[in-house]
Scaffold this motif. Structure first.
Motif, PDB file in Angstrom:
ATOM      1  N   GLU A 129       0.900  -1.144  -0.263  1.00 56.16           N
ATOM      2  CA  GLU A 129       0.005  -0.070  -0.024  1.00 56.16           C
ATOM      3  C   GLU A 129       1.043   1.423  -0.058  1.00 56.16           C
ATOM      4  O   GLU A 129       0.708   2.203  -0.673  1.00 56.16           O
ATOM      5  N   LEU A 130       2.028   1.219   0.785  1.00 62.17           N
ATOM      6  CA  LEU A 130       2.996   2.416   0.939  1.00 62.17           C
ATOM      7  C   LEU A 130       3.471   2.709  -0.541  1.00 62.17           C
ATOM      8  O   LEU A 130       3.935   3.785  -0.917  1.00 62.17           O
ATOM      9  N   TYR A 131       4.135   1.507  -1.066  1.00 60.09           N
ATOM     10  CA  TYR A 131       4.976   1.464  -2.277  1.00 60.09           C
ATOM     11  C   TYR A 131       3.905   2.023  -3.449  1.00 60.09           C
ATOM     12  O   TYR A 131       4.453   2.633  -4.224  1.00 60.09           O
ATOM     13  N   GLU A 132       2.721   1.531  -3.284  1.00 63.85           N
ATOM     14  CA  GLU A 132       1.991   1.933  -4.554  1.00 63.85           C
ATOM     15  C   GLU A 132       1.783   3.482  -4.542  1.00 63.85           C
ATOM     16  O   GLU A 132       1.757   4.105  -5.485  1.00 63.85           O
ATOM     17  N   LEU A 133       1.616   4.090  -3.371  1.00 66.79           N
ATOM     18  CA  LEU A 133       1.598   5.590  -2.917  1.00 66.79           C
ATOM     19  C   LEU A 133       2.863   6.278  -3.608  1.00 66.79           C
ATOM     20  O   LEU A 133       2.980   7.418  -4.156  1.00 66.79           O
ATOM     21  N   GLY A 134       4.042   5.402  -3.143  1.00 66.95           N
ATOM     22  CA  GLY A 134       5.452   5.919  -3.719  1.00 66.95           C
ATOM     23  C   GLY A 134       5.663   5.969  -5.340  1.00 66.95           C
ATOM     24  O   GLY A 134       5.969   6.857  -5.894  1.00 66.95           O
ATOM     25  N   VAL A 135       4.733   4.892  -5.815  1.00 67.70           N
ATOM     26  CA  VAL A 135       5.002   4.560  -7.520  1.00 67.70           C
ATOM     27  C   VAL A 135       4.132   5.737  -7.892  1.00 67.70           C
ATOM     28  O   VAL A 135       4.479   6.314  -8.860  1.00 67.70           O
ATOM     29  N   LYS A 136       3.004   6.045  -7.422  1.00 67.41           N
ATOM     30  CA  LYS A 136       2.016   7.017  -8.062  1.00 67.41           C
ATOM     31  C   LYS A 136       2.666   8.428  -8.061  1.00 67.41           C
ATOM     32  O   LYS A 136       2.642   9.400  -8.690  1.00 67.41           O
ATOM     33  N   ALA A 137       3.320   8.701  -6.754  1.00 65.94           N
ATOM     34  CA  ALA A 137       4.264  10.059  -6.784  1.00 65.94           C
ATOM     35  C   ALA A 137       5.024  10.048  -7.912  1.00 65.94           C
ATOM     36  O   ALA A 137       5.380  11.166  -8.343  1.00 65.94           O
ATOM     37  N   CYS A 138       6.121   8.956  -7.767  1.00 66.02           N
ATOM     38  CA  CYS A 138       7.058   9.105  -9.053  1.00 66.02           C
ATOM     39  C   CYS A 138       6.513   9.169 -10.278  1.00 66.02           C
ATOM     40  O   CYS A 138       7.415  10.107 -10.892  1.00 66.02           O
ATOM     41  N   ARG A 139       5.561   8.669 -10.667  1.00 66.08           N
ATOM     42  CA  ARG A 139       5.058   8.904 -11.968  1.00 66.08           C
ATOM     43  C   ARG A 139       4.437  10.428 -12.234  1.00 66.08           C
ATOM     44  O   ARG A 139       4.520  10.685 -13.447  1.00 66.08           O
ATOM     45  N   GLN A 140       4.301  11.319 -11.313  1.00 62.68           N
ATOM     46  CA  GLN A 140       4.190  12.435 -11.368  1.00 62.68           C
ATOM     47  C   GLN A 140       5.256  13.521 -12.021  1.00 62.68           C
ATOM     48  O   GLN A 140       5.161  14.317 -12.414  1.00 62.68           O
ATOM     49  N   PHE A 141       6.662  12.799 -11.843  1.00 60.12           N
ATOM     50  CA  PHE A 141       7.869  13.603 -12.096  1.00 60.12           C
ATOM     51  C   PHE A 141       8.446  12.732 -13.571  1.00 60.12           C
ATOM     52  O   PHE A 141       9.412  11.939 -13.534  1.00 60.12           O
ATOM     53  N   LYS A 142       8.343  13.353 -14.866  1.00 60.19           N
ATOM     54  CA  LYS A 142       8.795  12.881 -15.882  1.00 60.19           C
ATOM     55  C   LYS A 142      10.005  13.607 -16.211  1.00 60.19           C
ATOM     56  O   LYS A 142      11.045  13.173 -16.753  1.00 60.19           O
ATOM     57  N   ASP A 143      10.256  14.591 -15.806  1.00 60.58           N
ATOM     58  CA  ASP A 143      11.457  15.518 -15.685  1.00 60.58           C
ATOM     59  C   ASP A 143      12.737  15.129 -14.671  1.00 60.58           C
ATOM     60  O   ASP A 143      12.313  14.951 -13.593  1.00 60.58           O
ATOM     61  N   VAL A 144      13.727  14.857 -15.294  1.00 61.25           N
ATOM     62  CA  VAL A 144      15.034  14.504 -14.321  1.00 61.25           C
ATOM     63  C   VAL A 144      15.180  15.238 -13.382  1.00 61.25           C
ATOM     64  O   VAL A 144      15.278  14.857 -12.438  1.00 61.25           O
ATOM     65  N   LEU A 145      15.158  16.707 -13.468  1.00 66.02           N
ATOM     66  CA  LEU A 145      15.441  17.656 -12.473  1.00 66.02           C
ATOM     67  C   LEU A 145      14.302  17.576 -11.331  1.00 66.02           C
ATOM     68  O   LEU A 145      14.654  17.627 -10.222  1.00 66.02           O
ATOM     69  N   ALA A 146      13.124  17.451 -11.673  1.00 64.83           N
ATOM     70  CA  ALA A 146      12.057  17.332 -10.822  1.00 64.83           C
ATOM     71  C   ALA A 146      11.819  15.976 -10.169  1.00 64.83           C
ATOM     72  O   ALA A 146      11.851  15.842  -8.935  1.00 64.83           O
ATOM     73  N   TYR A 147      12.319  14.880 -10.738  1.00 65.31           N
ATOM     74  CA  TYR A 147      12.380  13.692 -10.281  1.00 65.31           C
ATOM     75  C   TYR A 147      13.695  13.626  -8.956  1.00 65.31           C
ATOM     76  O   TYR A 147      13.420  13.221  -7.892  1.00 65.31           O
TER      77      TYR A 147
END
Length: 176
Positions: free
Chosen positions: A65-83
């Motif tokens: 459940e925690l890691y699914e939230l982490g994955v969704k958060a990561c998906r918001q950042f396509k730009d390398v610097l933002a990531y």
């Protein structure tokens, strides 16, 4: 703000997860994204494979459940610097969680909001705030600078105000 009851904080509250297991799960939340240049390819399995502890069925479900939230958060950042900024913030959040400043429930709410695009990462123009800085200066560095200033003078109004703003931006709820 609606607070969702998450499994992992509930397990901790009920003493159904060891501190060691919880620390390992949190460590992976902050470190697994470092394996990628952007957030588009990370999977829940990447987090799970990095764990050093074996998980019981309930603990595994809570970690997922925690890691699914982490994955969704990561998906918001396509730009390398933002990531990279997200990675930096996750590292700071892990440190603040370890210190008891950031509650896991609040962190998970923050991740959910980031993943849904309802919250953004804190933005700073560090050069205009602090002057010339080394390349790659980020939010975690800024937090460390604020901490040093507060250790030197706990009444430093600017440092207290900036730390409060930063904490609010990364999900820390004021004790009250």
């Amino acid at each position: 703000m609606i607070i969702t009851a998450y499994q992992l904080p509930a397990l901790k509250e009920q003493n159904m997860i060891s501190t060691n297991d919880l620390q390992d799960i949190i460590r992976m939340l902050a470190h697994a994204p470092l394996l990628y240049d952007d957030g588009q390819h990370i999977q829940v399995q990447d987090y799970l494979e990095g764990l050093e502890v074996g998980l019981t069925h309930d603990t595994r479900r809570a970690a997922i459940e925690l890691y699914e939230l982490g994955v969704k958060a990561c998906r918001q950042f396509k730009d390398v610097l933002a990531y990279e900024q997200l990675q930096d913030v996750l590292g700071l959040q892990a440190e603040l969680w370890q210190e008891g400043v950031l509650a896991l429930q609040d962190w998970m709410n923050w991740l959910k909001e980031i993943g849904e695009g309802r919250r953004t990462l804190p933005e700073y123009d560090f050069a205009s705030i602090l002057g010339e800085l080394p390349e790659g200066y980020m939010i975690h560095d800024f937090h460390d600078e604020l901490q040093v200033r507060l250790e030197q003078d706990a009444s430093n109004a600017w440092a207290n105000e900036e730390r409060s703003r930063l904490y609010t931006a990364i999900g820390v709820q004021e004790a009250g």
